[in-house]
Design an enzyme around this catalytic site. Structure first.
Site: not given
Length: 447
Positions: A103, A170-171, A209
């Site tokens: 998106d 995803e937003e 990480r």
């Protein structure tokens, strides 16, 4: 959570074998990326993009399922491809999940690129807005399609099964919608979930990480209610604009006065809407707030403080009605599995050398919904960020101080109308990274 061991080094596929044919694939990827960039689509509306993805996967020989992750009033646009390796004539081996998001954002592009977006579309409120791939999801799609081409072309070099997820929205948290659509039962169950994101860092660098890697996000809509009237007689009103302004300023004290300096938190008011004319005091005002936190304790504390401040400022101004606070979107803290992350970092160091691979000192304040997949499946997640800006935009000092000082303020970051990843070498770099990470888990020929 299950903790699958990666295949022993002697049984992993040779990365060079998985990358065979990359140079031939790149020209098509460049054209594909520019096309996607010029035709962005808002969350849950990625119809054109999904169609391109499905067609591309089928042409490469993947099993394709379309239409996942609808919202009820909108059909699903998620696409999932499944490909089984052909090493020694069998598909035996681990199952891995690789993902790209599709998106775009309601942002007016200002890059000046010849393939810049001029698209507009209706947002979730029905307002016509400009649309731009301001977060690099077009890069992610192009890279994963490049990976899909290479894995299919080089099936004899690896064993196992790859589940390629092209995710909508995803937003605003589209991953849960795919999971709710039967994802866990409809596809082979992976042993690890792998994802990546382009970043405003020099192309050729990659960082991640173990543990928390991206912050949790809460998006709030706050409505404050006053009593409108004539702008020349404010004494006869309860001005919601003043209430909203006071809330904006007071919210800034949460991070500076209520959260310890050792804890990460961000509170941003990104929108404030009120009134239609200068001489009319409106009845209400609306604020859009985003909250980023790096621990559940901090999240609880910040959200409670927002509620307290919003209600207190309304009461202080004599509002006759309590504000409404609505949670629009929630993205969880994205946590990398430590053991799986070390496997991926080792693969990156083998690909690039140690000087181009960084371990981030703390979680990023940006947010991602990718962690929903690993959590729902009960398997490890590894997510990393790779540079996508031209190396010429950075001085040598910039590069050496990135972990300490961050991205130079002169460069556009994700969600900026000027954010434009360099096509080369970003696309090739993203493909190589995902191939290296996938290859660290897939089965290869025994020594």
């Amino acid at each position: 959570m299950t903790q699958p061991a990666a295949p022993a080094a002697a049984t992993r596929p040779n990365p060079a074998d998985l990358l065979r044919g990359l140079e031939a694939v790149l020209p098509g990827l460049r054209d594909l990326y520019k096309d996607l960039h010029a035709h962005p689509e808002l969350s849950f509306h990625e119809v054109r993009t999904a169609g391109i993805v499905a067609q591309h996967l089928r042409a490469a020989g993947w099993e394709v399922t379309e239409g996942l992750g609808g919202t009820g009033d909108l059909p699903g646009t998620g696409v999932v491809g499944v490909l089984r390796g052909g090493l020694n004539g069998a598909a035996a081996g681990p199952v891995i999940l690789v993902r790209a998001d599709m998106d775009a954002l309601p942002v007016a592009e200002e890059t000046g690129l010849p393939y810049a977006s001029t698209v507009t579309a209706a947002d979730r409120d029905g307002t016509e807005v400009p649309v731009m791939h301001a977060c690099g999801h077009d890069v992610h799609v192009a890279c994963l399609l490049g990976v899909s081409d290479l894995l299919a072309a080089n099936r004899a070099a690896w064993g196992g099964t790859v589940v390629a997820v092209f995710q909508p929205a995803e937003e605003v948290g589209g991953a849960p919608k795919m999971i709710e659509d039967g994802f866990l039962d409809r596809f082979p169950r992976p042993e690890v979930c792998l994802g990546q994101h382009v970043a405003p860092a020099p192309a050729g660098l990659v960082g991640t990480r173990p543990g928390p890697v991206m912050s949790a996000c809460d998006t709030l809509r706050v409505k404050v209610f006053g009593r409108g009237g004539h702008g020349s007689m404010p004494e006869s009103t309860v001005d919601p604009v003043v209430i909203a302004a006071a809330i904006v300023m007071r919210l800034q004290t949460i991070v500076t006065r209520e959260i310890a300096a050792s804890q990460q938190a961000v509170v941003t008011v990104g929108s404030l809407r009120a009134g239609t004319r200068a001489n009319v005091i409106p009845d209400e005002a609306e604020l859009g707030i985003t909250v980023r936190t790096a621990s559940p304790t901090t999240r609880t504390k910040v959200l409670a403080a927002i509620e307290r401040i919003v209600n207190a400022e309304a009461a202080a101004s004599g509002a006759e009605r309590l504000p409404e606070i609505t949670t629009e979107d929630e993205l969880p803290l994205l946590v990398n599995d430590p053991a799986a992350t070390e496997v991926v970092l080792a693969a990156f160091r083998g690909l690039l050398g140690p000087g181009s691979v960084f371990v981030l000192p703390s979680p990023l304040t940006g947010s991602e919904d990718f962690g929903h997949f690993g959590t729902a499946l009960g398997v490890p997640t590894v997510f990393w960020h790779f540079g996508g800006l031209d190396l010429a935009d950075f001085t040598e000092a910039d590069i050496h101080s990135l972990l300490e000082n961050g991205i130079p303020a002169t460069l556009p970051t994700n969600h900026s109308p000027k954010f434009a990843p360099a096509v080369d070498p970003t696309l090739e770099f993203g493909v190589r990274l995902m191939i290296a990470a996938a290859g660290a888990w897939l089965a290869g020929a025994s020594a």
